[in-house]
Scaffold this motif. Structure first.
Motif, short mmCIF file in Angstrom:
data_model
loop_
_atom_site.label_atom_id
_atom_site.label_comp_id
_atom_site.label_asym_id
_atom_site.label_seq_id
_atom_site.Cartn_x
_atom_site.Cartn_y
_atom_site.Cartn_z
N CYS A 7 17.93 12.84 -24.09
CA CYS A 7 17.28 12.80 -22.78
C CYS A 7 16.25 11.68 -22.70
O CYS A 7 15.37 11.57 -23.57
CB CYS A 7 16.60 14.15 -22.53
N LEU A 14 18.11 17.80 -15.28
CA LEU A 14 18.01 18.85 -16.28
C LEU A 14 18.30 20.27 -15.76
O LEU A 14 18.99 21.04 -16.45
CB LEU A 14 16.63 18.82 -16.95
N ILE A 18 21.23 22.14 -17.89
CA ILE A 18 20.91 23.31 -18.72
C ILE A 18 21.51 24.57 -18.10
O ILE A 18 21.97 25.47 -18.82
CB ILE A 18 19.39 23.43 -18.90
N PRO A 27 20.75 25.05 -25.74
CA PRO A 27 20.60 23.64 -25.43
C PRO A 27 19.45 23.03 -26.24
O PRO A 27 18.36 23.59 -26.30
CB PRO A 27 20.28 23.64 -23.93
N VAL A 29 17.39 19.78 -26.19
CA VAL A 29 17.07 18.58 -25.43
C VAL A 29 16.21 17.67 -26.31
O VAL A 29 15.12 18.06 -26.74
CB VAL A 29 16.32 18.93 -24.13
N ASP A 31 14.01 14.64 -26.41
CA ASP A 31 13.24 13.76 -25.55
C ASP A 31 13.02 12.44 -26.27
O ASP A 31 12.32 12.37 -27.27
CB ASP A 31 11.91 14.41 -25.20
N SER A 38 10.49 15.52 -18.10
CA SER A 38 11.71 16.04 -18.73
C SER A 38 11.42 17.11 -19.78
O SER A 38 12.04 18.18 -19.77
CB SER A 38 12.51 14.89 -19.36
N ALA A 42 12.58 21.00 -19.41
CA ALA A 42 13.56 21.53 -20.35
C ALA A 42 13.03 22.76 -21.07
O ALA A 42 13.74 23.76 -21.23
CB ALA A 42 13.95 20.45 -21.36
N GLU A 43 11.77 22.69 -21.50
CA GLU A 43 11.18 23.83 -22.19
C GLU A 43 11.08 25.03 -21.24
O GLU A 43 11.37 26.17 -21.64
CB GLU A 43 9.79 23.45 -22.71
N ALA A 47 15.23 25.59 -23.11
CA ALA A 47 15.82 24.72 -24.13
C ALA A 47 14.88 24.51 -25.30
O ALA A 47 13.65 24.58 -25.15
CB ALA A 47 16.18 23.37 -23.52
N VAL A 49 13.20 21.86 -27.32
CA VAL A 49 12.88 20.46 -27.07
C VAL A 49 12.46 19.80 -28.38
O VAL A 49 11.56 20.28 -29.08
CB VAL A 49 11.76 20.31 -26.02
N CYS A 78 22.93 14.04 -20.61
CA CYS A 78 21.94 14.88 -19.94
C CYS A 78 21.69 14.41 -18.50
O CYS A 78 20.64 14.72 -17.93
CB CYS A 78 20.65 14.86 -20.75
#
Length: 228
Positions: A7, A14, A18, A27, A29, A31, A38, A42-43, A47, A49, A78
């Motif tokens: 990502c 996202l 996701i 997932p 992700v 970063d 992002s 995502a968190e 996900a 991260v 992504c």
């Protein structure tokens, strides 16, 4: 299953990406230096991260592979150009022993999804791959599935755009069974960082050509999937 999602500034894509990861799958992700939200998004979507400050598609993919713990690991872009919901079909081929590495062949849903210069660059690299390894796949696509321990055993070193190709080359050198399945390819969400521009395509082809110039390692026993 773990799904590695490299990502870089994909805040807009996202939620859809996701949300399309199969239920019960994790997932991951990665970063890769995003300047938008992002990582936070995502968190918040559940996900795992992983921060990878070293820029490069390969750096992000490999950081995700190292963070993965599932027996079979998948990779997917992504940017909402590829649908993670299609991954179970690819995983089944690995789990059932029909393939050791499954790669998604991108089939554009619209012409804008895959610019002509990117398609030409991909075709050129696929042709070089066939000459180098004999593997007849038509796309060096980022969507794929394989066993985690086997992938780690390939000793992948490229940390730029050549990472997806190096995975296929090293797998072919190790005698893996490599399969290709068609997957729809949608126009990405947001601006492309690689093959959406002529410069990005040239950089990707350059990185992949460097991988193909590396000599094949000494013949070794195939390791994927264990004893058959």
């Amino acid at each position: 299953m773990d799904v590695v999602l490299p990502c870089l500034d994909e805040a807009a894509a996202l939620p859809w990406v996701i949300g399309r990861v199969p239920a019960g799958w994790r997932p991951i992700v990665v970063d890769n230096g995003s300047t938008d939200d992002s990582a936070r998004i995502a968190e918040g979507l559940g996900a795992l991260v992983v921060a990878e400050p070293r820029r490069g598609f390969g750096s992000a993919c490999h950081a995700g592979l190292l963070a993965a713990t599932a027996e079979i690991v998948c990779f997917c872009d992504c940017d909402a150009s590829l649908d993670p919901a299609l991954l179970p079909h690819m995983v089944d081929a690995v789990r059932e022993g029909r393939a050791d590495l499954v790669v998604g062949r991108r089939r554009p849903t619209r012409g804008a999804a895959w610019p002509a210069h990117a398609r030409l660059g991909n075709a050129a690299v696929a042709g070089m791959l066939r000459r180098r390894t004999g593997v007849r796949i038509r796309d060096i696509g980022p969507m794929r599935a394989a066993r985690r321990t086997d992938l780690l055993g390939l000793g992948l070193t490229d940390r730029r755009s050549g990472y997806p190709l190096e995975m296929v080359v090293r797998a072919a050198d190790a005698g893996w069974r490599i399969d290709e399945v068609d997957v729809p390819y949608f126009p990405r969400t947001g601006a492309s960082k690689v093959t959406g521009t002529w410069r990005g395509t040239w950089t990707a082809v350059r990185d992949m050509s460097a991988v193909l110039r590396e000599p094949a390692p000494p013949t070794r026993a195939r390791s994927a999937g264990g004893e058959r």
